[in-house]
Design a protein around this motif. Structure first.
Motif, PDB file in Angstrom:
ATOM      1  N   GLU A  30      67.582  33.183  32.347  1.00 18.92           N
ATOM      2  CA  GLU A  30      68.647  33.076  31.428  1.00 18.92           C
ATOM      3  C   GLU A  30      68.176  32.259  30.223  1.00 18.92           C
ATOM      4  OE1 GLU A  30      70.126  33.914  35.153  1.00 18.92           O
ATOM      5  OE2 GLU A  30      68.774  32.197  34.698  1.00 18.92           O
ATOM      6  N   GLN A  73      66.977  34.144  24.996  1.00 14.89           N
ATOM      7  CA  GLN A  73      68.156  34.622  24.388  1.00 14.89           C
ATOM      8  C   GLN A  73      67.652  35.048  23.166  1.00 14.89           C
ATOM      9  OE1 GLN A  73      71.414  34.200  25.217  1.00 14.89           O
ATOM     10  NE2 GLN A  73      70.631  33.565  27.335  1.00 14.89           N
ATOM     11  N   GLY A  74      68.461  36.198  22.446  1.00 15.41           N
ATOM     12  CA  GLY A  74      68.270  36.526  21.048  1.00 15.41           C
ATOM     13  C   GLY A  74      66.775  37.514  21.062  1.00 15.41           C
ATOM     14  N   HIS A  97      65.475  42.573  23.840  1.00 12.13           N
ATOM     15  CA  HIS A  97      64.948  41.306  23.302  1.00 12.13           C
ATOM     16  C   HIS A  97      63.968  41.696  22.245  1.00 12.13           C
ATOM     17  CE1 HIS A  97      66.807  38.266  25.641  1.00 12.13           C
ATOM     18  NE2 HIS A  97      66.388  38.727  26.733  1.00 12.13           N
TER      19      HIS A  97
END
Length: 311
Positions: free
Chosen positions: A234, A237-238, A262
């Motif tokens: 988790e 991100q991004g 990603h």
């Protein structure tokens, strides 16, 4: 003089192992009984390892929960003496839960200087002529300009496996990680993440489903003085300029949409843990998102990579 009474340096066995074959349903009962019988340690492995019946246990985002155990397990219990090991076997066999189990053997365990043996098996590993992975008990070779200190541990990745070496070569020779945001998915020991940091990545995230791997990555990064973030999946991100994943072919196929999602425009995806005969499967699995190509091959393993168009 018996084996149990012999001195530590006379070559005789100090400990003995009781080896059992146990179906999945009875592993917990057998292990509980062995613990009550004062086993010094208990290990459980796939009894069908290295055969066509070998059963992989793993968990990844998007996959069903991993199985609780193998259909047939090899349970090994360590005892102080041969007498204790044989008594444990005799006490287990009449039990109801042992009906479908089997005593494989009782065997001696020779005394070993494990520290010296382990150290003798791990030498400095060259990635390129001037980039080396060096255990803490060795001095870096004279030609090493870039060095990562890494000792063997619980988490996978010491630079000795072909898949790891190919990923490290890609990082060291392509110049693609410099000034980029980098994701190491399935980081293990953190070796790829640390290499990316060494080769001037702007930001590095290292993720793994195994808490021991996350802990090892943080410890190894601190020991090498490199900056990165390590945590569960988790954490990722991004978009990233480089996404690295050295896992295995089956989870890589399942993770295709996640990993491709990603990769930033103009960014690179680098995959390893793939046998040469599996390349076409991976190419097909990733085709809806990116066009994978084989970029390196070593000892029957391949590295595959793709670049997302900038537009």
């Amino acid at each position: 003089m018996s084996a149990a009474e012999s001195g530590p340096n006379d070559g005789a066995a100090r400990w003995h192992e009781l080896v059992l074959r146990v179906p999945e349903a009875h592993v917990e009962d057998v292990c509980d009984a062995l613990e009550a019988l004062q086993a010094l340690s208990i290990s459980v492995e796939d009894a069908d390892a290295d055969t066509p019946q070998e059963q992989a246990l793993y968990g990844e985002p998007g996959l069903p929960p991993p199985a609780a155990g193998w259909q047939r397990s090899r349970v090994t219990a360590l005892f102080d003496t041969e007498t204790q090991a044989r008594e444990a076997a005799a006490l287990l066999q009449p039990q109801d839960f042992f009906a479908d189990c089997e005593v494989v053997e009782v065997r001696p365990v020779q005394e070993v200087d494990w520290v010296r043996l382990t150290q003798s098996q791990f030498e400095p590993v060259p990635v390129t002529e001037d980039f080396w992975i060096v255990p803490s008990w060795h001095e870096p070779p004279a030609q090493a300009r870039t060095v990562l200190r890494l000792d063997p541990g619980l988490a996978f990745g010491t630079g000795t496996h072909p898949t790891t070496r190919m990923c490290l070569r890609w990082i060291a020779t392509r110049g693609a990680v410099a000034a980029q945001r980098v994701l190491d998915y399935g980081c293990g020991s953190g070796i790829l993440a640390m290499a990316a940091a060494r080769f001037r990545a702007a930001e590095v995230d290292a993720v793994d489903i195994d808490p021991a791997a996350v802990q090892a990555t943080r410890a190894n990064a601190a020991a090498n003085g490199v900056a990165l973030r390590a945590g569960p999946p988790e954490l990722a991100q991004g978009a990233y300029g480089v996404v690295l994943a050295n896992i295995l072919a089956t989870p890589l196929k399942v993770l295709a949409p996640l990993l491709c999602g990603h990769v930033a425009p103009g960014g690179h995806l680098v995959l390893a843990g793939i046998l040469a005969r599996q390349a076409d499967e991976l190419r097909a699995a990733y085709a809806p998102w990116l066009a994978l190509e084989v970029g390196d091959e070593e000892e029957g393993w391949v590295l595959m990579s793709a670049r997302r168009p900038t537009a």
